[in-house]
Design a protein around this motif. Structure first.
Motif, PDB file in Angstrom:
ATOM      1  N   GLU A  79      -1.114   3.514  -3.732  1.00 55.89           N
ATOM      2  CA  GLU A  79      -0.585   2.375  -4.488  1.00 55.89           C
ATOM      3  C   GLU A  79      -1.773   1.470  -4.782  1.00 55.89           C
ATOM      4  O   GLU A  79      -2.402   0.955  -3.854  1.00 55.89           O
ATOM      5  N   TYR A  80      -2.079   1.298  -6.059  1.00 56.53           N
ATOM      6  CA  TYR A  80      -3.293   0.533  -6.384  1.00 56.53           C
ATOM      7  C   TYR A  80      -3.231  -0.863  -5.759  1.00 56.53           C
ATOM      8  O   TYR A  80      -2.278  -1.614  -5.967  1.00 56.53           O
ATOM      9  N   CYS A  81      -4.244  -1.204  -4.964  1.00 58.09           N
ATOM     10  CA  CYS A  81      -4.174  -2.453  -4.204  1.00 58.09           C
ATOM     11  C   CYS A  81      -5.400  -3.336  -4.401  1.00 58.09           C
ATOM     12  O   CYS A  81      -5.538  -4.366  -3.741  1.00 58.09           O
TER      13      CYS A  81
ATOM     14  N   HIS B  33       0.846  -1.189   0.000  1.00 54.49           N
ATOM     15  CA  HIS B  33       0.000   0.000   0.000  1.00 54.49           C
ATOM     16  C   HIS B  33       0.886   1.245   0.000  1.00 54.49           C
ATOM     17  O   HIS B  33       2.074   1.158   0.282  1.00 54.49           O
TER      18      HIS B  33
ATOM     19  N   HIS C 233      -9.540  -0.024  -3.530  1.00 50.36           N
ATOM     20  CA  HIS C 233      -8.411   0.898  -3.334  1.00 50.36           C
ATOM     21  C   HIS C 233      -8.857   2.343  -3.080  1.00 50.36           C
ATOM     22  O   HIS C 233      -8.348   3.017  -2.195  1.00 50.36           O
TER      23      HIS C 233
ATOM     24  N   CYS D  44      -4.494   5.830   0.235  1.00 47.26           N
ATOM     25  CA  CYS D  44      -3.578   4.837  -0.315  1.00 47.26           C
ATOM     26  C   CYS D  44      -3.237   5.272  -1.730  1.00 47.26           C
ATOM     27  O   CYS D  44      -4.132   5.479  -2.539  1.00 47.26           O
TER      28      CYS D  44
ATOM     29  N   MET E 200      -9.849   3.323   0.412  1.00 48.78           N
ATOM     30  CA  MET E 200      -8.881   3.085   1.484  1.00 48.78           C
ATOM     31  C   MET E 200      -8.379   4.405   2.056  1.00 48.78           C
ATOM     32  O   MET E 200      -7.398   4.976   1.597  1.00 48.78           O
TER      33      MET E 200
END
Ligand SMILES: [Cu+2]
Length: 197
Positions: A160-162, A123, A166, A158, A169
């Motif tokens: 960072e693509y998770c 993340h 996402h 976040c 988040m």
């Protein structure tokens, strides 16, 4: 008019022009210099976050964060504990799909060691609206030293693509200021925090 063929069959194999060679060397030297100079950005212009990183098992880190939250929880917001550690304390924040946990409340002007790790995927911690970013990996405990210089409510997103959730988040960080009340008692702005902007 048609395009004429090159005069020589091997037209591309020419010696490098001197000026071009000079520019290649300058660009290469500049690249090497900037690579080495990266260290300096820790000291100049407050650009890179200096951090320490240690290996940690996600389950161990989860336990640390839960113990931390239990110890210093002051209230709850939407089912998430709001945790106010004492000034200078070690602070724990975990990321998992799709949540930053718990909500933190820090005091302006005090330094804290913020420990971050992920329980599942990678993340990206991004503190809004400031320019503080750090990649958060599972299995690694990242520690940054943070001294809030402004009070208010900050958002954590976040970056960072998770996964599918996402964009949902998000987390929260409150920075409160110590105030001396009329009676002489010390209160914090946290008292009216429920609806902090
Ligand atoms: Cu994400």
């Amino acid at each position: 008019m048609s395009v004429t063929s090159p005069q020589h069959r091997i037209w591309w194999k020419e010696p490098v022009e001197k000026v071009e060679l000079v520019w290649i060397l300058i660009a290469f030297a500049w690249g090497v210099f900037m690579f080495v100079f990266m260290i300096a950005w820790h000291f100049i212009g407050r650009q890179n976050l200096s951090n320490e990183t240690y290996r940690v098992a996600p389950s161990t880190f989860e336990k640390k964060v839960e113990d931390f939250a239990k110890k210093y929880q002051t209230r709850e917001e939407g089912g998430i504990p709001v945790v106010k550690p004492p000034a200078g304390a070690d602070v724990y924040l975990l990321s998992r799909t799709f949540q930053w946990w718990p909500i933190l409340e820090l005091e302006k002007g005090q330094s804290y060691r913020i420990h971050m790790s992920s329980l599942d995927l990678q993340h990206g911690f991004s503190l809004q609206p400031t320019n503080i970013n750090i990649q958060v990996h599972p299995g690694l405990e990242h520690i940054i030293t943070l001294t809030p210089t402004a009070d208010g409510a900050f958002g954590i997103i976040c970056n960072e693509y998770c996964g599918l959730g996402h964009h949902t988040m998000t987390g929260k960080l409150y920075v409160t200021q110590k105030k001396v009340a009329e009676g002489g008692a010390v209160v914090t702005a946290a008292a009216k925090n429920g609806e902090a902007k």
